[in-house]
Enzyme design. Structure first.
Site, PDB file in Angstrom:
ATOM      1  N   GLY A  41       0.806  -1.225   0.000  1.00 30.81           N
ATOM      2  CA  GLY A  41       0.000   0.000   0.000  1.00 30.81           C
ATOM      3  C   GLY A  41       0.832   1.265   0.000  1.00 30.81           C
ATOM      4  CG  ASN A  43      -1.355   3.393  -4.029  1.00 27.19           C
ATOM      5  OD1 ASN A  43      -1.412   2.304  -3.464  1.00 27.19           O
ATOM      6  ND2 ASN A  43      -2.358   4.234  -4.028  1.00 27.19           N
ATOM      7  CB  THR A  44      -1.762   7.220  -1.567  1.00 23.90           C
ATOM      8  OG1 THR A  44      -2.139   8.490  -1.026  1.00 23.90           O
ATOM      9  CG2 THR A  44      -2.588   6.143  -0.887  1.00 23.90           C
ATOM     10  CB  ILE A  46       2.122   6.419   6.156  1.00 23.99           C
ATOM     11  CG1 ILE A  46       1.264   7.385   6.982  1.00 23.99           C
ATOM     12  CG2 ILE A  46       3.388   6.042   6.906  1.00 23.99           C
ATOM     13  CD1 ILE A  46       0.583   6.750   8.183  1.00 23.99           C
ATOM     14  N   GLY A  47       2.830   5.097   3.398  1.00 27.05           N
ATOM     15  CA  GLY A  47       3.636   4.136   2.646  1.00 27.05           C
ATOM     16  C   GLY A  47       4.405   4.783   1.506  1.00 27.05           C
ATOM     17  CB  SER A 170      -3.427   2.330  14.843  1.00 26.89           C
ATOM     18  OG  SER A 170      -4.093   3.450  15.380  1.00 26.89           O
ATOM     19  CE1 TYR A 195      -7.214   1.211  10.804  1.00 23.14           C
ATOM     20  CE2 TYR A 195      -7.305   2.284  12.952  1.00 23.14           C
ATOM     21  CZ  TYR A 195      -6.657   2.061  11.750  1.00 23.14           C
ATOM     22  OH  TYR A 195      -5.462   2.674  11.496  1.00 23.14           O
TER      23      TYR A 195
HETATM   24  N1  LIG Z   1      -3.393   8.022   9.030  1.00 17.20           N
HETATM   25  C1  LIG Z   1      -3.419   7.798  10.332  1.00 17.20           C
HETATM   26  O1  LIG Z   1      -3.744   8.668  11.120  1.00 17.20           O
HETATM   27  C2  LIG Z   1      -3.003   6.454  10.865  1.00 17.20           C
HETATM   28  C3  LIG Z   1      -2.958   6.284  12.256  1.00 17.20           C
HETATM   29  C4  LIG Z   1      -2.581   5.046  12.763  1.00 17.20           C
HETATM   30  C5  LIG Z   1      -2.258   4.010  11.890  1.00 17.20           C
HETATM   31  N2  LIG Z   1      -2.325   4.203  10.539  1.00 17.20           N
HETATM   32  C6  LIG Z   1      -1.982   3.060   9.670  1.00 17.20           C
HETATM   33  O2  LIG Z   1      -1.049   3.463   8.698  1.00 17.20           O
HETATM   34  C7  LIG Z   1      -1.163   2.591   7.567  1.00 17.20           C
HETATM   35  C8  LIG Z   1      -1.138   3.405   6.289  1.00 17.20           C
HETATM   36  O3  LIG Z   1      -2.302   4.186   6.245  1.00 17.20           O
HETATM   37  P1  LIG Z   1      -2.414   5.631   5.596  1.00 17.20           P
HETATM   38  O4  LIG Z   1      -2.846   6.525   6.680  1.00 17.20           O
HETATM   39  O5  LIG Z   1      -1.224   5.957   4.816  1.00 17.20           O
HETATM   40  O6  LIG Z   1      -3.719   5.374   4.665  1.00 17.20           O
HETATM   41  P2  LIG Z   1      -3.968   5.554   3.091  1.00 17.20           P
HETATM   42  O7  LIG Z   1      -3.477   6.883   2.641  1.00 17.20           O
HETATM   43  O8  LIG Z   1      -5.412   5.240   2.915  1.00 17.20           O
HETATM   44  O9  LIG Z   1      -3.086   4.406   2.433  1.00 17.20           O
HETATM   45  C9  LIG Z   1      -3.448   3.049   2.552  1.00 17.20           C
HETATM   46  C10 LIG Z   1      -2.790   2.236   1.469  1.00 17.20           C
HETATM   47  O10 LIG Z   1      -3.218   0.873   1.585  1.00 17.20           O
HETATM   48  C11 LIG Z   1      -3.651   0.414   0.313  1.00 17.20           C
HETATM   49  N3  LIG Z   1      -4.648  -0.650   0.403  1.00 17.20           N
HETATM   50  C12 LIG Z   1      -5.843  -0.614   1.026  1.00 17.20           C
HETATM   51  N4  LIG Z   1      -6.507  -1.771   0.830  1.00 17.20           N
HETATM   52  C13 LIG Z   1      -5.714  -2.556   0.061  1.00 17.20           C
HETATM   53  C14 LIG Z   1      -5.864  -3.851  -0.510  1.00 17.20           C
HETATM   54  N5  LIG Z   1      -6.965  -4.591  -0.333  1.00 17.20           N
HETATM   55  N6  LIG Z   1      -4.855  -4.346  -1.254  1.00 17.20           N
HETATM   56  C15 LIG Z   1      -3.742  -3.608  -1.459  1.00 17.20           C
HETATM   57  N7  LIG Z   1      -3.544  -2.384  -0.963  1.00 17.20           N
HETATM   58  C16 LIG Z   1      -4.532  -1.853  -0.210  1.00 17.20           C
HETATM   59  C17 LIG Z   1      -4.236   1.650  -0.339  1.00 17.20           C
HETATM   60  O11 LIG Z   1      -4.338   1.463  -1.743  1.00 17.20           O
HETATM   61  P3  LIG Z   1      -5.423   2.293  -2.648  1.00 17.20           P
HETATM   62  O12 LIG Z   1      -4.870   3.676  -2.799  1.00 17.20           O
HETATM   63  O13 LIG Z   1      -5.487   1.535  -3.914  1.00 17.20           O
HETATM   64  O14 LIG Z   1      -6.708   2.281  -1.885  1.00 17.20           O
HETATM   65  C18 LIG Z   1      -3.184   2.681   0.062  1.00 17.20           C
HETATM   66  O15 LIG Z   1      -2.057   2.579  -0.761  1.00 17.20           O
HETATM   67  C19 LIG Z   1      -2.443   1.777   7.782  1.00 17.20           C
HETATM   68  O16 LIG Z   1      -2.089   0.486   8.219  1.00 17.20           O
HETATM   69  C20 LIG Z   1      -3.151   2.533   8.874  1.00 17.20           C
HETATM   70  O17 LIG Z   1      -3.960   1.690   9.649  1.00 17.20           O
HETATM   71  C21 LIG Z   1      -2.674   5.405  10.011  1.00 17.20           C
END
Ligand SMILES: NC(=O)c1ccc[n+]([C@@H]2O[C@H](COP(=O)([O-])OP(=O)(O)OC[C@H]3O[C@@H](n4cnc5c(N)ncnc54)[C@H](OP(=O)(O)O)[C@@H]3O)[C@@H](O)[C@H]2O)c1
Ligand SMILES: *[C@@H]1O[C@H](CO)[C@@H](O)[C@H](O)[C@H]1NC(C)=O
Ligand SMILES: *[C@@H]1O[C@H](CO)[C@@H](O)[C@H](O)[C@H]1NC(C)=O
Ligand SMILES: *[C@@H]1O[C@H](CO)[C@@H](O)[C@H](O)[C@H]1NC(C)=O
Length: 302
Positions: A41, A43-44, A46-47, A170, A195
Site C-alpha cells: 500500500g 501508492n499514497t 504514509i507508505g 495504531s 479497525y
Molecule cells: N493516518 C493515520 O492517522 C493512521 C494512524 C494510525 C495508523 N495508521 C496506519 O497506517 C497505515 C497506512 O495508512 P495511511 O494513513 O497511509 O492510509 P492511506 O493513505 O489510505 O493508504 C493506505 C494504502 O493501503 C492500500 N490498500 C488498502 N486496501 C488494500 C488492498 N486490499 N490491497 C492492497 N492495498 C490496499 C491503499 O491502496 P489504494 O490507494 O489503492 O486504496 C493505500 O495505498 C495503515 O495500516 C493505517 O492503519 C494510520
C-alpha cells in the site's frame, strides 16, 4: 486583556511546537544498496513517503499495491525524484488470500533476497463486509493478509538475515479486543471497533512472530505512525475530512513515515524485536496487546 490573550496564544503555540518536536525523525544514515524492500500500500499516504525515503537510500523497492494505475503513477514519481530505477510494481489485492498467495509465489520465484518487509496497507472502512474468503473485510486486509504474507515470505527473510519485518499498527489498538468469532462475521463485531481490533491483532502478532524468529536474524516491530493526514479517512464526509486536515496537531504523511523508517533502518534496535514503537521510540501497548496466549492462538485461526 489583549496581553493576556496574546500570552495564552503563545503558550499554546509553544506547547504545540514542543509536542510536534517530540514526534521524532529517523536520523539513520543507513544505505540500502543491494537490499530489497517490500512495502504494501505505498501508492499514497504514509507508505508512499516510506518508499520515497528508501528509494533515496538506493534500495530495490517492490511496491505491493492493488491498483496498477495509481501504483505506476507513484512509481514514476519516485523514480523521477530519486533517480533510483530499481522500483518495481507487483500487483496484490490484500483483501484476497489467493492474491496474497500468488504475489508471494512471484516474489519467491523472481527475487533472490528480501531484507525488509513493511506491512503498511490498511483500511478503516469498507463497503463490502465479507471477502471472497468469507472473512470480515477489514480483518482480511489489516490482519490476515500481512499474517499470510509474512509467513509465506519468512524463509526468504531468514535467508537474507539480518532482516526486518514492520507492521503498521495504531494506538487505536488500545480500545480493541480480539474475539475470534468476529473475524469471520462482520455482523458480530462492533462496527466501530473492527479497525481497533485488527490493529490489536498486529501488535500481538508482532510479539508472537518475534518469539518464533528469535535467534534467526529477523527483527519484528509494530508501529504507531501517529495521527496523519492521509487517505485513510477517505470514507468520511468531505467536511469532516477538511476539518481534520486543518487540525494543527495532525502529522503529515511524511512525518508519519518516520517511525516506520526508524524501525526499518536504525542500527542496534534488534534487541527490542517484538516491541511496539511510536514517535521513534518503544511505546506501551494496552494490556491486551501483551496477552501472549491470544497471540499464540491467532496463529491457529487461518
Ligand atoms: N493516518 C493515520 O492517522 C493512521 C494512524 C494510525 C495508523 N495508521 C496506519 O497506517 C497505515 C497506512 O495508512 P495511511 O494513513 O497511509 O492510509 P492511506 O493513505 O489510505 O493508504 C493506505 C494504502 O493501503 C492500500 N490498500 C488498502 N486496501 C488494500 C488492498 N486490499 N490491497 C492492497 N492495498 C490496499 C491503499 O491502496 P489504494 O490507494 O489503492 O486504496 C493505500 O495505498 C495503515 O495500516 C493505517 O492503519 C494510520
Ligand atoms: C479484492 O478482493 C476483494 C475481496 O475478495 C474483492 O471484493 C475486490 O473486488 C478485489 N479488488 C480488486 C481490485 O481486485
Ligand atoms: C504483522 O501482523 C500480521 C497480522 O497481524 C502478522 O501475521 C505478522 O506476523 C506480523 N508481522 C510482524 C513482523 O509482526
Ligand atoms: C458505533 O458507536 C455508536 C456510538 O457508541 C453506536 O451508537 C453505534 O451503534 C455503533 N455502530 C456500530 C456499527 O456498532
Amino acid at each position: 486583556m489583549i496581553g493576556l490573550i496574546l500570552a495564552g496564544f503563545l503558550i499554546v503555540l509553544f506547547i504545540i511546537i514542543c509536542w510536534r518536536h517530540s514526534w521524532g525523525v529517523c536520523t539513520s544514515k543507513t544505505d540500502l544498496t543491494g537490499k530489497t524492500v517490500i512495502i504494501t500500500g505505498c501508492n499514497t499516504g504514509i507508505g508512499y513517503y516510506v518508499a520515497l525515503d528508501l528509494a533515496f537510500r538506493n534500495a530495490r523497492i517492490i511496491m505491493a499495491c492493488r491498483n496498477a494505475e495509481k501504483a505506476n503513477a507513484a512509481k514514476e514519481k519516485i523514480i523521477a525524484e530519486t533517480g533510483n530505477k530499481q522500483i518495481v510494481f507487483q500487483q496484490v489485492n490484500l483483501s484476497s488470500l489467493q492474491s496474497v498467495r500468488q504475489f508471494a509465489e512471484r516474489i519467491i520465484k523472481e527475487e533472490s533476497r528480501l531484507d525488509i518487509l513493511i506491512n503498511n496497507a490498511g483500511i478503516m472502512h469498507s463497503n463490502s463486509l465479507l471477502t471472497e474468503d468469507g472473512l470480515t473485510t477489514i480483518y482480511a486486509t489489516n490482519h490476515f493478509a500481512p499474517f499470510l504474507l509474512t509467513n509465506l515470505l519468512l524463509d526468504l527473510l531468514q535467508s537474507s538475515a539480518p532482516s526486518r519485518v514492520i507492521n503498521v499498527s495504531s494506538h487505536g489498538h488500545k480500545i480493541g479486543s480480539i474475539r475470534f468469532e468476529n473475524m469471520k462475521c462482520p455482523m458480530l463485531d462492533d462496527g466501530n471497533r473492527t479497525y481497533a481490533n485488527t490493529k490489536l491483532a498486529n501488535v500481538l502478532f508482532t510479539r508472537e512472530l518475534a518469539r518464533r524468529t528469535e535467534g534467526k536474524g529477523v527483527s519484528t516491530f509494530s508501529v504507531h505512525p501517529g495521527f496523519c493526514d492521509t487517505e485513510l479517512f477517505r470514507f468520511m464526509p468531505s467536511l469532516v475530512q477538511a476539518l481534520m486536515t486543518r487540525y494543527p496537531l495532525m502529522k503529515t504523511a511524511k512525518e508519519g513515515a518516520q517511525t516506520i523508517l526508524h524501525c526499518a533502518l536504525s542500527e542496534g534496535i534488534e534487541s527490542t524485536s517484538g516491541e511496539y514503537y511510536s514517535d521513534c521510540k518503544v511505546s506501551s501497548t494496552s494490556a491486551k496487546g501483551r496477552d501472549m496466549a491470544v497471540a499464540k492462538k491467532l496463529w491457529e485461526v487461518l
